[in-house]
Design a protein around this motif. Structure first.
Motif, PDB file in Angstrom:
ATOM      1  N   LYS A   1       6.653   5.768  -0.820  1.00 60.75           N
ATOM      2  CA  LYS A   1       6.147   7.142  -0.802  1.00 60.75           C
ATOM      3  C   LYS A   1       4.686   7.188  -1.208  1.00 60.75           C
ATOM      4  CE  LYS A   1      10.595   9.357  -1.781  1.00 60.75           C
ATOM      5  NZ  LYS A   1      11.438   9.919  -2.857  1.00 60.75           N
ATOM      6  N   TYR A   2       3.972   8.199  -0.694  1.00 61.14           N
ATOM      7  CA  TYR A   2       2.558   8.382  -1.063  1.00 61.14           C
ATOM      8  C   TYR A   2       2.454   8.977  -2.451  1.00 61.14           C
ATOM      9  CZ  TYR A   2       1.166   7.277   3.691  1.00 61.14           C
ATOM     10  OH  TYR A   2       0.950   6.629   4.878  1.00 61.14           O
TER      11      TYR A   2
ATOM     12  N   ILE B   1       0.853  -1.180   0.000  1.00 59.98           N
ATOM     13  CA  ILE B   1       0.000   0.000   0.000  1.00 59.98           C
ATOM     14  C   ILE B   1       0.902   1.247   0.000  1.00 59.98           C
ATOM     15  CG2 ILE B   1      -1.851  -1.151   1.302  1.00 59.98           C
ATOM     16  CD1 ILE B   1      -0.768   0.651   3.703  1.00 59.98           C
ATOM     17  N   ASP B   2       0.345   2.396  -0.337  1.00 59.05           N
ATOM     18  CA  ASP B   2       1.106   3.648  -0.200  1.00 59.05           C
ATOM     19  C   ASP B   2       1.461   3.824   1.277  1.00 59.05           C
ATOM     20  OD1 ASP B   2       0.877   4.113  -2.852  1.00 59.05           O
ATOM     21  OD2 ASP B   2      -0.761   5.566  -2.685  1.00 59.05           O
ATOM     22  N   GLY B   3       2.682   4.161   1.557  1.00 55.79           N
ATOM     23  CA  GLY B   3       3.116   4.271   2.949  1.00 55.79           C
ATOM     24  C   GLY B   3       3.517   2.945   3.562  1.00 55.79           C
ATOM     25  N   GLY B   4       3.444   1.879   2.761  1.00 51.41           N
ATOM     26  CA  GLY B   4       3.828   0.547   3.257  1.00 51.41           C
ATOM     27  C   GLY B   4       5.334   0.422   3.449  1.00 51.41           C
ATOM     28  N   ILE B   5       5.728  -0.594   4.193  1.00 48.25           N
ATOM     29  CA  ILE B   5       7.126  -0.737   4.608  1.00 48.25           C
ATOM     30  C   ILE B   5       7.780  -1.947   3.939  1.00 48.25           C
ATOM     31  CG2 ILE B   5       8.670  -1.024   6.589  1.00 48.25           C
ATOM     32  CD1 ILE B   5       7.045   1.526   6.711  1.00 48.25           C
ATOM     33  N   LEU B   6       9.024  -1.745   3.474  1.00 45.38           N
ATOM     34  CA  LEU B   6       9.800  -2.831   2.867  1.00 45.38           C
ATOM     35  C   LEU B   6      11.074  -3.050   3.682  1.00 45.38           C
ATOM     36  CD1 LEU B   6      10.449  -4.772   0.467  1.00 45.38           C
ATOM     37  CD2 LEU B   6      11.489  -2.810  -0.685  1.00 45.38           C
ATOM     38  N   CYS B   7      11.279  -4.282   4.140  1.00 42.59           N
ATOM     39  CA  CYS B   7      12.482  -4.613   4.915  1.00 42.59           C
ATOM     40  C   CYS B   7      13.370  -5.560   4.124  1.00 42.59           C
ATOM     41  CB  CYS B   7      12.103  -5.282   6.231  1.00 42.59           C
ATOM     42  SG  CYS B   7      11.087  -4.260   7.293  1.00 42.59           S
TER      43      CYS B   7
END
Lengths: 192, 274
Positions: free
Chosen positions: B273-274, B238-244
Motif C-alpha cells: 500500500k502507498y 517501493i510503495d506500490g511494489g508487488i510481492l509474489c
C-alpha cells in the motif's frame, strides 16, 4: 488409550473410499483426521467441497502453520508434502517426490508418528503402490494403532497388502469396519 | 514442560554448531522438515547417530558442505504453477510498464528455472531491456548451476506445457538450443540477471525493488522467521511494489497483513500500500 489424531493414506480408488467413509462419521467425532490422497499436481480442490457437502465434519485443505483441531478432516494440498510439527501444526514442503508421490503418505505418517507418538492411529486404504508402508511401521514402533483396509474389499488392494506384508497390522477391515472401529474408539474417549 | 526426545536435542545441538561454525542458520526452520532431511542424511552416511554427525560437522569440511547442500531446497521448475505466471502477465506486467526502470528480486532462486521464466515473460512483453533481475540464494552451488543456464532435456516437455498454459506467445524451443542430454538457454535471457549470494535469514536489504518473487521458501520457516523475512521484503519494496508468494503461502498470519492489498488472491500476489 486416548488417541489424538488419525492419519489416512489413500491412492487409486480413494475418491470412492472417501465418499463412502466420511458421511458415516457423526458430528461428535472428536479426533482430527489428516489425509494424504495421491492426486495430480494441478488438480482443483472442487472435490473437497463436494465431499464437505456430504459430511457432518468440516473437510478442508490443510494450510501451512494451521493448528490441528478436533472435529476437522484435513487433506494435503496437491503437489506439496504435508508434515505435522511437534506443536501440532502443519508444515508444507515442495521437497523431492517420495515413492514417486507428492504429497507422500510416508512423509505425513513419519512426521505425525514423531509428533503424536503412541497417541496416533494410522490407516492405509486402497491404492496401487507401496507408499505409506514405511510410515505405518513407524507408527507401530511408536506404539500407535495401525489399520489396513482388507485388500479383498479395496478397489486396489496393493497398498494395504504391502503394509500387511511388512508388519503386524492391528486391524484389517472393510471401509465400514474401519469407520465403526474409529467411532467406537472415540466414543470410549468421550466417556473418560 | 514437554520433554524433548533425544533426536530433538541432538538436532538442535547440531543446528547450533552449523550456525556457529559456518554461519548458516537453520534454527528457525520447520522442525519436522529439518528432522526429515537430517534423518535421510544419517541413513545415507552410515553414521550411527546425530551426535556423530555433529563431530563430522566440526572436523570434516567436505561432509559439512554436503550436509549444507542437503539442507537447502533445490526443487524448482520453469513456469511452476502456470496459473501464477498467467496472472503475472495479466496483472503485474501492466503495473511494471509504468516504470522507466524496473528492478526485480527473485529471492531463493535456487537453480534459476523461475528466473529464466521471468526473463522470457519480460522479453515477450517488451520490458526486458529496462529490467534488472536480482536472483539470489544462499546455496552457492545452486547459483553456479543457475548462472550456466544449462538444464536437463528430460524436463522440457513439462516446461513447454507449463509455458503454454501460462500464456506463452512463442514456441518455447525458441528460447534454447538442445543437444542429446541438455538444453542451453539463450544468452540473451541472462543478460540482465544478476546472480548473487544472499541469505534471507542472516542478510539484510540490498536494493529497493518493484517486484519480489519468493515462492515456496517461507513454508520452510517458523512463524518468527517468516515475520522477519516479511519485514525484509516490506523494507525492500517501493510503495506500490508487488510481492509474489507460493500458491500455499499467505500473509494472513504475518505482521504485514494490513500493509498489502490483494492483487490476485488465488495466485498469492500482493501489492504494497502507498
Amino acid at each position: 488409550m486416548n488417541y489424538e489424531a488419525i492419519v489416512i493414506g489413500v491412492s487409486s480408488g480413494g475418491m470412492n473410499a472417501m465418499k463412502t467413509m466420511f458421511p458415516l462419521l457423526p458430528k461428535e467425532f472428536n479426533i482430527p483426521i489428516i489425509i494424504v490422497q495421491h492426486i495430480s499436481a494441478n488438480s482443483e480442490n472442487l472435490w473437497i467441497r463436494l465431499l464437505n457437502d456430504k459430511s457432518n465434519l468440516e473437510i478442508k485443505e490443510a494450510d501451512e502453520k494451521e493448528k490441528i483441531e478436533h472435529g476437522k478432516i484435513y487433506i494435503a494440498p496437491p503437489n506439496y508434502h504435508l508434515l505435522v510439527e511437534k506443536n501440532k501444526t502443519f508444515s508444507l514442503s515442495i521437497d523431492e517426490r517420495v515413492n514417486f508421490a507428492r504429497p507422500s503418505i510416508d512423509v505425513l505418517f513419519e512426521s505425525a508418528a514423531e509428533a503424536y507418538k503412541n497417541k496416533l492411529i494410522g490407516v492405509i486404504l486402497t491404492g496401487s503402490n507401496n507408499d505409506g508402508t514405511k510410515g505405518l511401521k513407524l507408527i507401530k514402533e511408536y506404539g500407535g494403532l495401525t489399520i489396513a483396509q482388507d485388500p479383498s474389499t479395496a478397489e486396489s488392494g496393493f497398498m494395504p497388502a504391502s503394509a500387511i506384508a511388512a508388519m503386524q497390522v492391528d486391524y484389517i477391515l472393510s471401509l465400514e469396519g474401519i469407520i465403526n472401529l474409529l467411532i467406537k474408539l472415540t466414543q470410549l474417549q468421550l466417556y473418560k | 514442560m514437554r520433554y524433548k526426545d533425544t533426536t530433538e536435542l541432538e538436532i538442535s545441538s547440531l543446528l547450533e554448531v552449523i550456525y556457529q561454525k559456518y554461519g548458516y542458520d537453520f534454527r528457525q526452520y520447520s522442525e519436522a522438515h529439518i528432522r526429515r532431511r537430517i534423518m535421510n542424511k544419517l541413513r545415507m552416511s552410515g553414521l550411527e547417530n546425530i551426535t556423530q554427525m555433529q563431530s563430522m560437522v566440526l572436523y570434516d569440511e567436505t561432509f559439512s558442505a554436503s550436509l549444507l547442500q542437503d539442507l537447502s531446497i533445490t526443487v524448482t521448475e520453469m513456469f511452476r504453477d502456470p496459473g501464477f505466471y498467467r496472472s503475472v502477465r495479466e496483472k503485474v506486467i501492466p503495473l511494471l510498464k509504468t516504470y522507466s526502470f524496473i528492478k526485480i528480486w527473485h529471492a531463493g532462486c535456487s537453480t534459476g528455472e523461475e528466473a529464466y521464466s521471468m526473463s522470457i515473460i519480460l522479453q515477450e512483453e517488451g520490458l526486458y531491456d529496462r529490467t534488472t533481475i536480482y536472483a539470489t540464494d544462499f546455496n552457492q552451488q545452486a547459483l553456479n548451476y543457475a548462472k550456466q543456464g544449462i538444464f536437463s532435456n528430460k524436463m522440457m516437455k513439462e516446461y513447454t506445457s507449463n509455458y503454454q498454459l501460462s500464456g506463452g506467445k512463442e514456441s518455447f524451443s525458441n528460447y534454447y538450443i538442445s543437444d542429446d542430454n541438455n538444453v542451453i538457454m539463450n544468452q540473451s535471457l541472462k543478460k540482465n540477471i544478476v546472480w548473487a549470494n544472499h541469505n534471507l535469514v542472516t542478510d539484510s536489504v540490498f536494493a529497493e525493488v518493484h517486484l519480489i518473487l519468493c515462492r515456496n521458501v517461507l513454508i520452510y520457516f517458523d512463524r518468527n522467521l517468516q515475520n522477519k523475512v516479511q519485514k525484509l521484503f516490506y523494507d525492500s519494496l517501493i510503495d506500490g511494489g508487488i510481492l509474489c508468494l507460493g500458491s500455499k503461502e499467505s500473509l494472513r498470519f504475518s505482521e504485514f497483513h494490513e500493509e498489502y492489498s490483494e492483487l490476485d488472491k488465488q495466485q498469492r500476489i500482493f501489492k504494497k500500500k502507498y
